[in-house]
Scaffold this motif. Sequence first.
Motif, PDB file in Angstrom:
ATOM      1  N   ALA A  95     -16.065  21.695   6.468  1.00 40.41           N
ATOM      2  CA  ALA A  95     -14.647  21.294   6.419  1.00 40.41           C
ATOM      3  C   ALA A  95     -14.276  20.775   5.040  1.00 40.41           C
ATOM      4  N   LEU A  96     -13.064  21.160   4.600  1.00 41.69           N
ATOM      5  CA  LEU A  96     -12.576  20.720   3.287  1.00 41.69           C
ATOM      6  C   LEU A  96     -11.108  20.344   3.417  1.00 41.69           C
ATOM      7  N   GLY A  97     -10.656  19.427   2.561  1.00 38.19           N
ATOM      8  CA  GLY A  97      -9.259  18.994   2.577  1.00 38.19           C
ATOM      9  C   GLY A  97      -8.576  19.283   1.253  1.00 38.19           C
ATOM     10  N   GLU A  98      -7.550  18.489   0.964  1.00 40.57           N
ATOM     11  CA  GLU A  98      -6.714  18.679  -0.234  1.00 40.57           C
ATOM     12  C   GLU A  98      -7.536  18.579  -1.530  1.00 40.57           C
ATOM     13  N   GLN A  99      -6.855  18.809  -2.678  1.00 42.96           N
ATOM     14  CA  GLN A  99      -7.613  19.048  -3.910  1.00 42.96           C
ATOM     15  C   GLN A  99      -8.574  17.929  -4.318  1.00 42.96           C
ATOM     16  N   TRP A 100      -8.193  16.680  -4.138  1.00 35.32           N
ATOM     17  CA  TRP A 100      -9.140  15.653  -4.592  1.00 35.32           C
ATOM     18  C   TRP A 100     -10.438  15.713  -3.802  1.00 35.32           C
TER      19      TRP A 100
ATOM     20  N   ASP B   1      -7.140  26.487   5.335  1.00 38.58           N
ATOM     21  CA  ASP B   1      -5.963  25.612   5.206  1.00 38.58           C
ATOM     22  C   ASP B   1      -6.288  24.295   4.501  1.00 38.58           C
ATOM     23  N   ALA B   2      -7.376  24.302   3.717  1.00 39.23           N
ATOM     24  CA  ALA B   2      -7.842  23.054   3.096  1.00 39.23           C
ATOM     25  C   ALA B   2      -6.733  22.298   2.367  1.00 39.23           C
ATOM     26  N   THR B   3      -5.921  23.009   1.593  1.00 42.01           N
ATOM     27  CA  THR B   3      -4.938  22.303   0.752  1.00 42.01           C
ATOM     28  C   THR B   3      -3.945  21.477   1.566  1.00 42.01           C
ATOM     29  N   SER B   4      -3.782  21.821   2.839  1.00 35.99           N
ATOM     30  CA  SER B   4      -2.798  21.069   3.624  1.00 35.99           C
ATOM     31  C   SER B   4      -3.443  19.991   4.485  1.00 35.99           C
ATOM     32  N   LEU B   5      -4.730  19.758   4.299  1.00 34.90           N
ATOM     33  CA  LEU B   5      -5.404  18.741   5.118  1.00 34.90           C
ATOM     34  C   LEU B   5      -5.730  17.492   4.308  1.00 34.90           C
ATOM     35  N   THR B   6      -5.464  16.325   4.885  1.00 33.40           N
ATOM     36  CA  THR B   6      -5.913  15.081   4.262  1.00 33.40           C
ATOM     37  C   THR B   6      -7.418  14.942   4.487  1.00 33.40           C
ATOM     38  N   TRP B   7      -8.022  13.932   3.837  1.00 29.10           N
ATOM     39  CA  TRP B   7      -9.461  13.756   4.075  1.00 29.10           C
ATOM     40  C   TRP B   7      -9.728  13.416   5.536  1.00 29.10           C
TER      41      TRP B   7
ATOM     42  N   ILE C 173     -10.332  17.714 -15.999  1.00 30.25           N
ATOM     43  CA  ILE C 173     -11.272  18.356 -15.064  1.00 30.25           C
ATOM     44  C   ILE C 173     -10.519  18.789 -13.807  1.00 30.25           C
ATOM     45  N   ASN C 174      -9.614  17.933 -13.376  1.00 33.53           N
ATOM     46  CA  ASN C 174      -8.853  18.220 -12.168  1.00 33.53           C
ATOM     47  C   ASN C 174      -7.965  19.457 -12.347  1.00 33.53           C
ATOM     48  N   THR C 175      -7.366  19.567 -13.511  1.00 30.90           N
ATOM     49  CA  THR C 175      -6.520  20.739 -13.786  1.00 30.90           C
ATOM     50  C   THR C 175      -7.364  22.011 -13.768  1.00 30.90           C
ATOM     51  N   ALA C 176      -8.533  21.942 -14.436  1.00 30.09           N
ATOM     52  CA  ALA C 176      -9.417  23.118 -14.484  1.00 30.09           C
ATOM     53  C   ALA C 176      -9.870  23.504 -13.082  1.00 30.09           C
ATOM     54  N   LEU C 177     -10.186  22.505 -12.294  1.00 29.20           N
ATOM     55  CA  LEU C 177     -10.663  22.775 -10.941  1.00 29.20           C
ATOM     56  C   LEU C 177      -9.539  23.355 -10.077  1.00 29.20           C
ATOM     57  N   GLY C 178      -8.341  22.829 -10.264  1.00 24.72           N
ATOM     58  CA  GLY C 178      -7.189  23.333  -9.509  1.00 24.72           C
ATOM     59  C   GLY C 178      -6.976  24.814  -9.777  1.00 24.72           C
ATOM     60  N   LEU C 179      -7.072  25.198 -11.051  1.00 25.31           N
ATOM     61  CA  LEU C 179      -6.916  26.617 -11.402  1.00 25.31           C
ATOM     62  C   LEU C 179      -8.022  27.438 -10.762  1.00 25.31           C
ATOM     63  N   TYR C 180      -9.228  26.898 -10.855  1.00 25.23           N
ATOM     64  CA  TYR C 180     -10.384  27.613 -10.313  1.00 25.23           C
ATOM     65  C   TYR C 180     -10.233  27.870  -8.812  1.00 25.23           C
ATOM     66  N   LEU C 181      -9.706  26.873  -8.091  1.00 19.79           N
ATOM     67  CA  LEU C 181      -9.575  27.043  -6.637  1.00 19.79           C
ATOM     68  C   LEU C 181      -8.645  28.200  -6.293  1.00 19.79           C
TER      69      LEU C 181
ATOM     70  N   ALA D  62       0.823  -1.209   0.000  1.00 21.06           N
ATOM     71  CA  ALA D  62       0.000   0.000   0.000  1.00 21.06           C
ATOM     72  C   ALA D  62       0.861   1.264   0.000  1.00 21.06           C
ATOM     73  N   VAL D  63       0.400   2.259  -0.760  1.00 24.78           N
ATOM     74  CA  VAL D  63       1.071   3.573  -0.827  1.00 24.78           C
ATOM     75  C   VAL D  63       0.095   4.612  -0.289  1.00 24.78           C
ATOM     76  N   ALA D  64       0.547   5.393   0.707  1.00 24.72           N
ATOM     77  CA  ALA D  64      -0.350   6.335   1.385  1.00 24.72           C
ATOM     78  C   ALA D  64      -0.863   7.435   0.457  1.00 24.72           C
ATOM     79  N   GLY D  65      -2.007   7.982   0.816  1.00 24.80           N
ATOM     80  CA  GLY D  65      -2.582   9.114   0.071  1.00 24.80           C
ATOM     81  C   GLY D  65      -4.014   8.823  -0.339  1.00 24.80           C
ATOM     82  N   GLY D  66      -4.952   9.628   0.182  1.00 23.00           N
ATOM     83  CA  GLY D  66      -6.371   9.417  -0.079  1.00 23.00           C
ATOM     84  C   GLY D  66      -6.692   9.399  -1.562  1.00 23.00           C
ATOM     85  N   ALA D  67      -7.700   8.591  -1.909  1.00 22.16           N
ATOM     86  CA  ALA D  67      -8.204   8.470  -3.278  1.00 22.16           C
ATOM     87  C   ALA D  67      -7.127   7.988  -4.248  1.00 22.16           C
ATOM     88  N   GLY D  68      -6.029   7.500  -3.711  1.00 22.50           N
ATOM     89  CA  GLY D  68      -5.002   6.912  -4.579  1.00 22.50           C
ATOM     90  C   GLY D  68      -4.185   7.926  -5.344  1.00 22.50           C
ATOM     91  N   THR D  69      -4.225   9.183  -4.919  1.00 24.33           N
ATOM     92  CA  THR D  69      -3.514  10.202  -5.702  1.00 24.33           C
ATOM     93  C   THR D  69      -2.025   9.856  -5.843  1.00 24.33           C
TER      94      THR D  69
END
Length: 427
Positions: free
Chosen positions: A199-204, A255-261, A396-404, A74-81
């Motif tokens: 509450a919100l976490g990292e980009q995914w 601080d959403a971007t620095s939080l895991t799910w 979609i992820n790239t577009a959303l990242g820019l939007y955030l 197993a490799v850590a990181g939510g949603a398999g990012t």
Amino acid sequence: MSKRILTVVSILMVISFAISACAPAAPAAEAPATEAGKVQVFSWWTGGGEAAGLEAMIKVFNAKYPNIEFVNEAVAGGAGTNARAVLATRLQAGDPPDSWQGHAGQELIGTYVAAGQIQPLNDLYEANGWLAVMPETLIPLISKDGNIYSVPVNIHRANVMWYNPAVLAANNVAVPTTMEEWFTALETLKAAGVETPLALGEQWTAMHLFETVLLGTMGPEKYNGLWDGTTAWDGPEVTESIANYAKLLTYTNSDATSLTWQDASQLVINGDAAFNVMGDWAEGYFKELGKTPETDFGWAPVPGSVGSFQFLSDSFTLATDAPNPDGVKAWLTVCGSKEGQDAFNPVKGSIPARSDGDKSLYDVYLQSAMADWASNTVVGSLTHGVVANDSWKNEINTALGLYLGTLDGATLQAALTTACAAQGPCK
Ligand code: GAL
């Protein structure tokens, strides 16, 4: 065929019948317990209820196949990012794990099957009678040209809004069921000084929230249309969804971007936040923290999405160049078994993919998910691989990242429209 051969064949048949009649009821459907060697299983279940679920299934495997060493990769990181990036590198280098976690739907079909990286498992399905117990809706999502390519272990729900009952009660806020009610609730909580209403976490996790808002804003039919080209990405439903999303973001932590799910859902449990939108693996995490459903945390469909079950399914594969294919078949046999699924899912916070799970093993939340899975309109998740293949999802992820960063809704909608035209069914 000569008479003599026929006689020999019939004698052999009688003998084999006699043997099978006398033999103790062998688990005919299972891979033999004699395999040896090791089997590497790759996933992203390393913590927060997820590792514990996997461990429970490994325990079943070890008891059944004591001669096979289970290698947990197993490799850590939510949603398999992170895990999916590592996997891609390994696949490219011709160094696949024996078996890996893949989502039913476009992630599996559009990526691993399309690239010839995994093998059909029809023989295993036949031997185990799985077609009779796996949901009919799921089989097409793991099949191509009559071949079935993975073994689903669960059904997860994406459109869940978790909440802290004490925080809502202290502020006289009822559980919202519509977007409008949700905004009113968030505003009330903010005005009352609740630090993080949502509450919100990292980009995914922001993409996860976005897909639930699309569903909650436009309903299941229009939502499905986004993925088959019948709902326009430049249409009013998407405009409204982005507006709702923008409004929701104003109630989230900075601080959403620095939080895991796990960090984000823990804010709810601790009473620092009122709501969090996350898949029901959060329930596995809450229980690992010793929390009690209905008392320490509550849940409801994401406002606007009542009656819809936005699903995803974790499944395991057999690599084309698996170093130990027999070991994988043993692992997959456990993944598809009632025993394996009933060990894994109550801990993982998911319901069994099989329809014959033992309900009494599942808690009040999971029993409610079972009832909704059986009665709701089922739609697929974007973030977790069901509705879009990797290249579309990445755009979609790239577009959303820019939007955030910019919060420029018009640019987001234009990029989403372009993404559908470039990678999706709007071509
Ligand atoms: C999903 C996966 C779930 C859970 C979640 C958070 O993609 O399907 O089982 O692991 O990510 O990591």
